[in-house]
Motif scaffolding. Structure first.
Motif, mmCIF file in Angstrom:
data_model
loop_
_atom_site.group_PDB
_atom_site.id
_atom_site.type_symbol
_atom_site.label_atom_id
_atom_site.label_comp_id
_atom_site.label_asym_id
_atom_site.label_seq_id
_atom_site.Cartn_x
_atom_site.Cartn_y
_atom_site.Cartn_z
ATOM 1 N N HIS A 138 13.175 -18.326 28.299
ATOM 2 C CA HIS A 138 14.564 -18.314 28.737
ATOM 3 C C HIS A 138 15.493 -17.801 27.636
ATOM 4 O O HIS A 138 16.517 -17.191 27.913
ATOM 5 C CB HIS A 138 14.977 -19.711 29.202
ATOM 6 N N SER A 196 23.825 -21.137 26.913
ATOM 7 C CA SER A 196 23.400 -21.855 28.117
ATOM 8 C C SER A 196 23.033 -20.876 29.212
ATOM 9 O O SER A 196 23.389 -19.688 29.157
ATOM 10 C CB SER A 196 24.507 -22.799 28.603
ATOM 11 N N LEU A 197 22.328 -21.384 30.214
ATOM 12 C CA LEU A 197 21.953 -20.555 31.353
ATOM 13 C C LEU A 197 23.134 -20.264 32.257
ATOM 14 O O LEU A 197 23.001 -19.504 33.224
ATOM 15 C CB LEU A 197 20.825 -21.228 32.144
ATOM 16 N N GLY A 207 19.413 -31.608 27.941
ATOM 17 C CA GLY A 207 19.580 -30.299 28.554
ATOM 18 C C GLY A 207 19.074 -29.148 27.719
ATOM 19 O O GLY A 207 19.177 -27.994 28.138
ATOM 20 N N GLU A 220 15.803 -20.992 36.904
ATOM 21 C CA GLU A 220 16.160 -22.279 36.334
ATOM 22 C C GLU A 220 15.043 -22.755 35.415
ATOM 23 O O GLU A 220 13.921 -22.251 35.441
ATOM 24 C CB GLU A 220 16.405 -23.301 37.448
ATOM 25 N N ALA A 221 15.352 -23.765 34.614
ATOM 26 C CA ALA A 221 14.381 -24.215 33.616
ATOM 27 C C ALA A 221 14.234 -25.732 33.644
ATOM 28 O O ALA A 221 14.102 -26.376 32.615
ATOM 29 C CB ALA A 221 14.814 -23.751 32.228
ATOM 30 N N ARG A 222 14.250 -26.312 34.826
ATOM 31 C CA ARG A 222 14.268 -27.770 34.933
ATOM 32 C C ARG A 222 12.983 -28.424 34.402
ATOM 33 O O ARG A 222 13.002 -29.578 33.993
ATOM 34 C CB ARG A 222 14.496 -28.192 36.388
ATOM 35 N N TYR A 226 20.825 -24.290 26.278
ATOM 36 C CA TYR A 226 20.962 -25.456 27.158
ATOM 37 C C TYR A 226 21.061 -24.997 28.604
ATOM 38 O O TYR A 226 21.376 -23.837 28.889
ATOM 39 C CB TYR A 226 22.191 -26.277 26.758
ATOM 40 N N GLU A 227 20.784 -25.931 29.502
ATOM 41 C CA GLU A 227 20.801 -25.579 30.913
ATOM 42 C C GLU A 227 22.214 -25.286 31.395
ATOM 43 O O GLU A 227 22.451 -24.312 32.105
ATOM 44 C CB GLU A 227 20.196 -26.695 31.760
ATOM 45 N N THR A 228 23.185 -26.104 31.016
ATOM 46 C CA THR A 228 24.553 -25.939 31.508
ATOM 47 C C THR A 228 25.519 -25.734 30.358
ATOM 48 O O THR A 228 25.238 -26.093 29.203
ATOM 49 C CB THR A 228 24.993 -27.171 32.308
ATOM 50 N N VAL A 266 16.793 -26.380 26.471
ATOM 51 C CA VAL A 266 15.691 -25.630 27.075
ATOM 52 C C VAL A 266 14.682 -25.288 25.987
ATOM 53 O O VAL A 266 15.018 -24.629 25.003
ATOM 54 C CB VAL A 266 16.209 -24.346 27.746
ATOM 55 N N LEU A 323 12.962 -29.007 29.965
ATOM 56 C CA LEU A 323 14.208 -29.488 29.380
ATOM 57 C C LEU A 323 13.991 -30.758 28.578
ATOM 58 O O LEU A 323 13.146 -31.596 28.916
ATOM 59 C CB LEU A 323 15.233 -29.788 30.489
#
Length: 773
Positions: A584, A553-554, A577, A568-570, A421-423, A579, A573
């Motif tokens: 990544h 997560s990142l 969130g 980042e991987a926006r 996940y991103e966060t 990824v 997603l």
């Protein structure tokens, strides 16, 4: 007995080269073990089993005594047939063929990877029985008191029937009982307790006071954890060095007001910090009478140490508060270690930070690395569920050969790819939802976190989401066995640190298998893949269904510390969130490889720095042993002060004079060795500065220690001479105490971390030297 000799009698050059060609350095072909078990089964098939059926347990034991050398495959096969029958009759466990293969390989000097739940405790007992039959004494080294006591009681009837006496040594075993226990054929003992007994014997003044550990053969449970993760940890023998100091609360209060990014800065890896010019100015305003870069440098030192304690040592991660004291959490085991503490200054700084009573100062008397304890045994073999991935390093560091034993029943556990996940918040939310769904479906879940604080935080998240969960961490480790015993119940959620049930099986209760078996959920990847795999191995025991998945997560610490600047991987997603780009996910793998590589380098560095002190200690132990015999210490003194010895001989008995001489010389030698260790620590803390002068730090370190060592014995003898010259005779005894005998009070043991360039204290060492402006 070629198959039972020390590890240096290991694989031939040809077999090692073949292993290298196969791409598995350190791995050994265990086909001979399979063949000998097949031979055992053929023996049983042709009638031996029927013959055994008519024998009672005592007669089976007598049949063992008639065996020849177990290095002879036919004799080893007969041993396996007999011991299988004895195990079945005495403890109700009939070893599977794979367990016998593991035991046969270990009796041939090969350590084995055996999956969790495959019965390593029984394998170790079979190996111990085989060695005892060959006249060996065996120590089964475990992780803690609980496992030592449990396994000795559990395997005791089997070993007794095989003709072996069995004993247990734990931290609660009285001194008098230890002497008897270490005379047993098989001793179950925690690895740290065996080390402490070796240390305590090193400072005895009389041979009859020693427990006398015989380091013959050892079986290591969780071998890679002991030999790698804990091998650089010194076991330390210490004595109180004066009264308990007053805590410097004023410094703790001062650093509490300093602002990160303004008054001080912390390195990206959160391992070191330094005051900025603004921070130094604030220190000068706080202590205007001190010249921080001259006579008042100790003020800056105390500020740096207190700031380190406040900022980089985190409650419920690095330590917990228990019973009004700071108790450190073992980084390798995730458990509270009541014997562990930081060196002086830092320990008191943490106590001041927490407003607790200060602990007494200590003086290090001696220390022993776990790796040096283990390599002191003639024969070392071990078992672990994750040995293969460590095989190359085990061969490199210990010349230990490794092999892999297939499970008794094929592993059907599903190991899912990471859910990235991103966060961190999105990761946690997804993990909570996933676990809640499994709970509703009746599937048991083991949630693995990396610290006490993380376990408690995630437990709160589950509670807030109305998902009932049980918490297991260092704060309630006494309940570990009971909690793990129920972790396989349908719908049961257990949140734990990496300590989760090491050495115990999570058995599925009725209905749990139908729900999918145990699911292991990891929150963030661990610093090395072996820890990840150890956790995955909690599920899927003995062919049970099971599942494992890590939520990452990142923002995870692994990426922040070892691969900062991850893109980042926006654009890839999901709405929650997640990824999707596997690129990544590979960043996580890369960061873990970097972490694992750094740990490996640290272990290698620790070994190189420990080599010379260990050699010097061998010489000291040899000299001590000679001085403990008869009147040898007295003869040394008589060569220096013959007139004084003759004078004292007229005032005290010959026995008293010999005893006093032995005490004076040995205590003085111990004092000089303690000072030598302190000198070594002082050198090591500043050795990185040698690199600035283009000198190799290890070379400088070894040269300085080598130069300091030859004078040690003569200095000790000179101190003992002074004691004898100053001591008075009181009531027929020589009063050495009044003359200044070195006798540290309340001798005790503890552990510290020993990462020369990464531990708390080695990093603090750099802070203790204020930079010039």
């Amino acid at each position: 007995m070629a198959g039972l000799k020390k590890k240096s009698d290991g694989a031939s050059g040809a077999s090692r080269f073949a292993a290298w060609l196969r791409g598995t350095p350190g791995m050994e072909n265990i086909k001979p073990a399979r063949q000998v078990v097949e031979q055992a089964n053929r023996l049983a098939a042709v009638g031996l089993a029927e013959d055994l059926a008519g024998l009672d347990v005592a007669e089976l034991g007598a049949a063992l005594d008639e065996l020849g050398e177990l290095t002879d495959p036919p004799e080893l096969a007969r041993f396996l047939v007999l011991i299988r029958e004895i195990a079945d009759r005495t403890i109700g466990l009939r070893p599977f063929d794979v367990q016998l293969r593991a035991a046969a390989a270990m009796l041939d000097g090969i350590s084995v990877e055996v999956a969790t739940g495959e019965g390593k405790t029984l394998i170790g007992a079979v190996v111990a029985a085989g060695w005892v039959l060959q006249g060996r004494q065996v120590h089964v080294l475990s992780a803690n008191d609980y496992l030592a006591e449990r396994d000795a009681a559990w395997m005791g009837p089997l070993l007794a029937a095989a003709g072996a006496s069995v004993a247990t040594v734990t931290s609660a075993t009285p001194q008098a009982d230890r002497v008897a226990a270490y005379r047993a054929d098989v001793v179950y003992v925690p690895v740290t307790e065996a080390g402490f007994d070796v240390l305590r014997d090193r400072v005895r003044s009389r041979p009859e006071e020693m427990v006398g550990i015989s380091q013959d053969a050892t079986v290591l449970d969780e071998a890679d954890a002991v030999l790698l993760d804990e091998a650089k940890t010194p076991l330390v023998l210490a004595g109180e060095a004066g009264a308990t100091p007053e805590l410097d609360l004023s410094v703790a209060d001062f650093v509490a007001d300093l602002v990160e990014g303004v008054d001080f800065e912390v390195d990206d890896d959160r391992r070191t910090l330094h005051l900025t010019d603004t921070g130094i100015n604030r220190v000068e305003d706080w202590a205007p009478e001190a010249d921080l870069f001259s006579d008042g440098a100790d003020v800056l030192t105390r500020v740096n140490v207190a700031l380190y304690a406040r900022t980089l040592l985190v409650r419920d991660v690095d330590y917990v508060l228990a019973d009004g004291a700071v108790s450190l959490v073992s980084s390798s085991r995730g458990r509270i270690d009541a014997l562990q503490r930081w060196p002086e200054g830092l320990q008191q700084a943490v106590e001041a930070k927490e407003r607790l009573a200060g602990s007494a100062g200590v003086q290090v008397l001696d220390q022993l690395l776990v790796r040096d304890l283990v390599t002191g045994y003639r024969t070392v073999v071990g078992m672990s569920g994750t040995l293969v991935s460590a095989a190359e390093e085990l061969m490199e560091l210990y010349e230990i050969r490794s092999g892999s034993i297939e499970p008794n029943v094929p592993n059907i556990r599903t190991d899912e790819e990471d859910r990235l996940y991103e966060t961190g918040a999105e990761r946690d939310a997804a993990a909570v939802a996933f676990i809640g769904d499994l709970h509703e479906a009746g599937q048991p879940v083991l949630v693995a976190t990396q610290s006490v604080a993380e376990s408690e935080r995630f437990h709160r998240l589950l509670t807030e989401a109305a998902v009932p969960a049980v918490l297991l961490n260092a704060k309630n480790d006494r309940e570990e066995a009971d909690i793990i015993a129920r972790a396989g119940e349908p719908g049961r959620i257990t949140v734990s640190t990496q300590m989760a049930g090491r050495g115990t099986d999570i058995k599925l209760a009725d209905g749990a298998a139908e729900a999918g078996g145990l699911c292991v959920v990891g929150i963030e990847r661990f610093p090395n893949p072996r820890l990840d795999n150890q956790l995955r191995g909690r599920a899927g025991r003995q062919g049970d269904p099971g599942h494992s998945v890590f939520f990452t997560s990142l923002e995870d610490a692994l990426l922040r510390e070892f691969l900062p600047g991850t893109p980042e991987a926006r654009d890839v997603l999901e709405a929650d969130g997640l990824v999707l780009d596997r690129k990544h996910a590979r960043f996580i793998d890369q960061a873990q490889r970097i972490s694992d590589g750094q740990q490996r380098e640290q272990r290698s560095l620790a070994r190189r720095y420990a080599h010379l002190p260990a050699q010097q200690r061998v010489e000291i132990v040899k000299v001590r042993g000679e001085l403990m015999i008869g009147d040898r210490a007295l003869e040394r003194l008589k060569q220096k002060i013959p007139d004084r010895i003759d004078e004292l001989a007229e005032q005290v008995s010959a026995e008293e004079l010999e005893s006093a001489a032995r005490t004076a010389v040995l205590s003085s030698l111990d004092e000089r060795w303690s000072a030598h260790l302190a000198y070594a620590l002082e050198i090591r803390e500043g050795i990185h500065l040698q690199a600035l002068g283009k000198q190799e730090p290890l070379t400088v370190y070894n040269r300085m220690l080598h130069e300091a060592f030859p004078d040690l014995l003569q200095e000790a003898l000179a101190t003992a001479v002074e004691l004898f010259e100053d001591a008075e005779v009181v009531d027929g005894r020589l009063d050495l105490d009044s003359a200044g005998l070195y006798r540290p009070g309340a001798t005790w043991t503890y552990m510290v971390t020993d990462d020369h360039f990464g531990s708390e204290w080695s990093r603090i060492g750099r802070l203790l030297r204020p930079a010039r402006r």
